[in-house]
Write an enzyme that holds these catalytic residues in place. Structure first.
Site, PDB file in Angstrom:
ATOM      1  N   TYR A 167       0.864  -1.184   0.000  1.00  0.00           N
ATOM      2  CA  TYR A 167       0.000   0.000   0.000  1.00  0.00           C
ATOM      3  C   TYR A 167       0.894   1.226   0.000  1.00  0.00           C
ATOM      4  O   TYR A 167       1.696   1.413   0.927  1.00  0.00           O
ATOM      5  CB  TYR A 167      -0.902   0.007   1.241  1.00  0.00           C
ATOM      6  CG  TYR A 167      -1.842   1.192   1.279  1.00  0.00           C
ATOM      7  CD1 TYR A 167      -3.037   1.173   0.563  1.00  0.00           C
ATOM      8  CD2 TYR A 167      -1.535   2.330   2.012  1.00  0.00           C
ATOM      9  CE1 TYR A 167      -3.904   2.268   0.582  1.00  0.00           C
ATOM     10  CE2 TYR A 167      -2.393   3.418   2.037  1.00  0.00           C
ATOM     11  CZ  TYR A 167      -3.573   3.379   1.323  1.00  0.00           C
ATOM     12  OH  TYR A 167      -4.432   4.462   1.344  1.00  0.00           O
ATOM     13  N   ASP A 248       9.565   4.281   0.383  1.00  0.00           N
ATOM     14  CA  ASP A 248       8.362   4.905   0.933  1.00  0.00           C
ATOM     15  C   ASP A 248       8.487   4.826   2.446  1.00  0.00           C
ATOM     16  O   ASP A 248       8.248   3.786   3.055  1.00  0.00           O
ATOM     17  CB  ASP A 248       7.123   4.156   0.425  1.00  0.00           C
ATOM     18  CG  ASP A 248       5.824   4.692   1.031  1.00  0.00           C
ATOM     19  OD1 ASP A 248       5.888   5.435   2.019  1.00  0.00           O
ATOM     20  OD2 ASP A 248       4.753   4.325   0.502  1.00  0.00           O
ATOM     21  N   LYS A 275       2.384  11.511   7.064  1.00  0.00           N
ATOM     22  CA  LYS A 275       1.924  11.291   8.442  1.00  0.00           C
ATOM     23  C   LYS A 275       2.384  12.370   9.424  1.00  0.00           C
ATOM     24  O   LYS A 275       2.212  13.534   9.167  1.00  0.00           O
ATOM     25  CB  LYS A 275       2.344   9.906   8.912  1.00  0.00           C
ATOM     26  CG  LYS A 275       1.971   8.762   7.944  1.00  0.00           C
ATOM     27  CD  LYS A 275       0.523   8.432   7.946  1.00  0.00           C
ATOM     28  CE  LYS A 275       0.229   7.144   7.186  1.00  0.00           C
ATOM     29  NZ  LYS A 275      -1.202   6.942   6.946  1.00  0.00           N
TER      30      LYS A 275
END
Ligand code: PLP
Length: 435
Positions: A167, A248, A275
């Protein structure tokens, strides 16, 4: 502390036990139920972030503080979800609140540049070895889309190697069901933690691969740590074939002050972030060497324009500076990492030989209703959905909030006593389910 009814009389991982858990949950939350029903009229599924949905309906939050959420029905939860890692700072840290208030006094939506933007970039680039220069985005998804596009532009190649089950954002999901919303890049697929599968893809397509997009630990993919040997081999393979390695680090940047890359001593070509680094405000970023990032600098012959009305939004920039400067010290991050390792050891210990596995790395954990070992998302195919659902609801009954799929991300205010309580609650839940 929540005030939900005592443990159910129906035991075992059965449909009836799940129905009883849902009924218990529903009966204790009439206000949340009413809000969920009203929301569903205007928001498909009742919210605007699919991952927050669960059966019979997600509770509605009235307020939050520290490591706790309080719902509109009067229940308090120990928040071990930590907003899927975005909530690393915990709820309402005063340093960030003060920064936000200061921006509201100065002005926001400036349509102009202010000092906080380059200050935050200085703070972040000084931490991550691969990021000599960076750009801000609005989300981790966007950061990854920019990283892929930069790699394709720089190499003149088209293909992007991704790992099954990964993801990388709402438009970059490589698990089942992700196809319809997946950005149509030219993908080739390999298996996580399987260097041979990577080598095979490179043998066939090596000269066409612009980049490998990988998380040092698969977060949403199940909390599956990439082995240092696998990640080091990826680094070398990319070098050998002239492909760019994109880490990532939207989730894993928390592993040390230098991110997972600092922890591992492996430097990717491009890094993406997201985040918590914006202080809990909407945030994303990507960065690389000055040479690669020159593509965005007209003064150095760069031809790429990077749009985004809110890329440098004033509240995120100031909140990010406050968070990085004042809260996210090496000691704070190392302490959080250690607490995560302690929780994983405690959970693994109480689970014993029962059919559950704890995965993860540092302060990110996955509790899965299947036996291990788990080295790629395919190993989670055997998760028992009834056990998983019951575990989630038994923990809610005891005032502990994790993700429905067993994902845990610790935040800074979580204490050792909280961890002990979580271990005891998981033990109790599994004992109840398995009796
Ligand atoms: N990359 C990873 C590894 C993520 O976990 C996420 C979100 O959970 C993203 C990218 C996307 O970030 P965002 O939700 O900010 O778009």
């Amino acid at each position: 502390m929540t005030s939900v009814e005592p443990a159910p009389s129906i035991s075992g991982a059965t449909e009836a036990a799940v129905a009883a858990a849902h009924e218990r949950y529903r009966a204790a939350r009439p206000r949340s139920a009413a809000q969920a029903e009203a929301a569903a009229a205007v928001l498909p599924g009742g919210s605007t972030r699919s991952v927050l949905d669960f059966a019979p309906f997600p509770f509605r939050v009235a307020r939050a503080d520290g490591a706790h959420l309080h719902d509109v029905d009067g229940h308090t939860y120990l928040d071990l979800l930590g907003d899927y890692t975005a909530g690393l700072l915990g709820h309402n840290p005063p340093e960030v609140a003060a920064a936000v208030v200061a921006v509201t006094e100065r002005g926001w939506s400036l349509g102009a540049v202010a000092e906080d933007e380059h200050r935050l970039a200085e703070l972040i680039t000084s931490r991550f070895a691969s990021m000599a220069q960076m750009r801000f985005t609005n989300s981790g998804t966007e950061a990854n889309l920019m990283a892929i596009s930069l790699a394709r532009h720089t190499t003149g190649r088209t293909k992007v190697l991704v790992f099954d089950g990964a993801y990388h954002g709402g438009l970059l999901y490589f698990g089942a069901g992700g196809e319809a919303l997946r950005m149509p890049f030219d993908y080739v697929h390999a298996t996580y933690n399987d260097s041979r599968s990577v080598a095979e893809v490179f043998e066939r397509h090596g000269a066409e691969i612009a980049c490998v997009l990988v998380e040092p630990m698969m977060g949403a993919g199940g909390g599956i740590q990439g082995t240092p040997a696998f990640l080091a081999a990826l680094r070398q393979t990319c070098r050998d074939h002239g492909a760019l390695l994109v880490f990532d680090e939207v989730m894993t940047s928390r592993m040390s002050i230098g991110g997972a890359q600092g922890w591992l001593g492996i430097t990717p070509d491009i890094t993406t972030l997201g985040k918590y680094l914006g202080g809990g405000m909407t945030f994303g970023a990507f960065g690389a060497s000055a040479e690669l990032m020159a593509a965005f600098d007209p003064a150095r012959g760069g031809t790429l324009t990077h749009g985004g009305t809110f890329n440098n939004n004033a509240i995120t920039m100031r909140a990010g500076v406050a968070a990085v400067e004042q809260i996210l010290t090496a000691d704070a991050l190392d302490g959080l990492f250690a607490r995560g390792e302690r929780l994983r050891a405690g959970l693994t210990d109480v689970i014993g030989t029962r059919p559950y596995t704890v995965t993860g790395w540092g302060s990110i954990l996955g509790v899965h209703a299947t036996g291990g070992p788990v080295s790629s998302p395919a190993d989670l195919a055997g998760v028992d959905p009834l056990r998983a659902e019951l575990l989630f609801h038994h923990l809610l009954d005891r005032g502990i909030y994790i993700a429905r799929r067993g994902f845990i991300a610790l935040s800074l205010p979580v204490t050792d006593a909280d961890l002990d309580r979580a271990v005891e609650a998981v033990d109790h839940a599994i004992t109840t389910i398995e009796r």
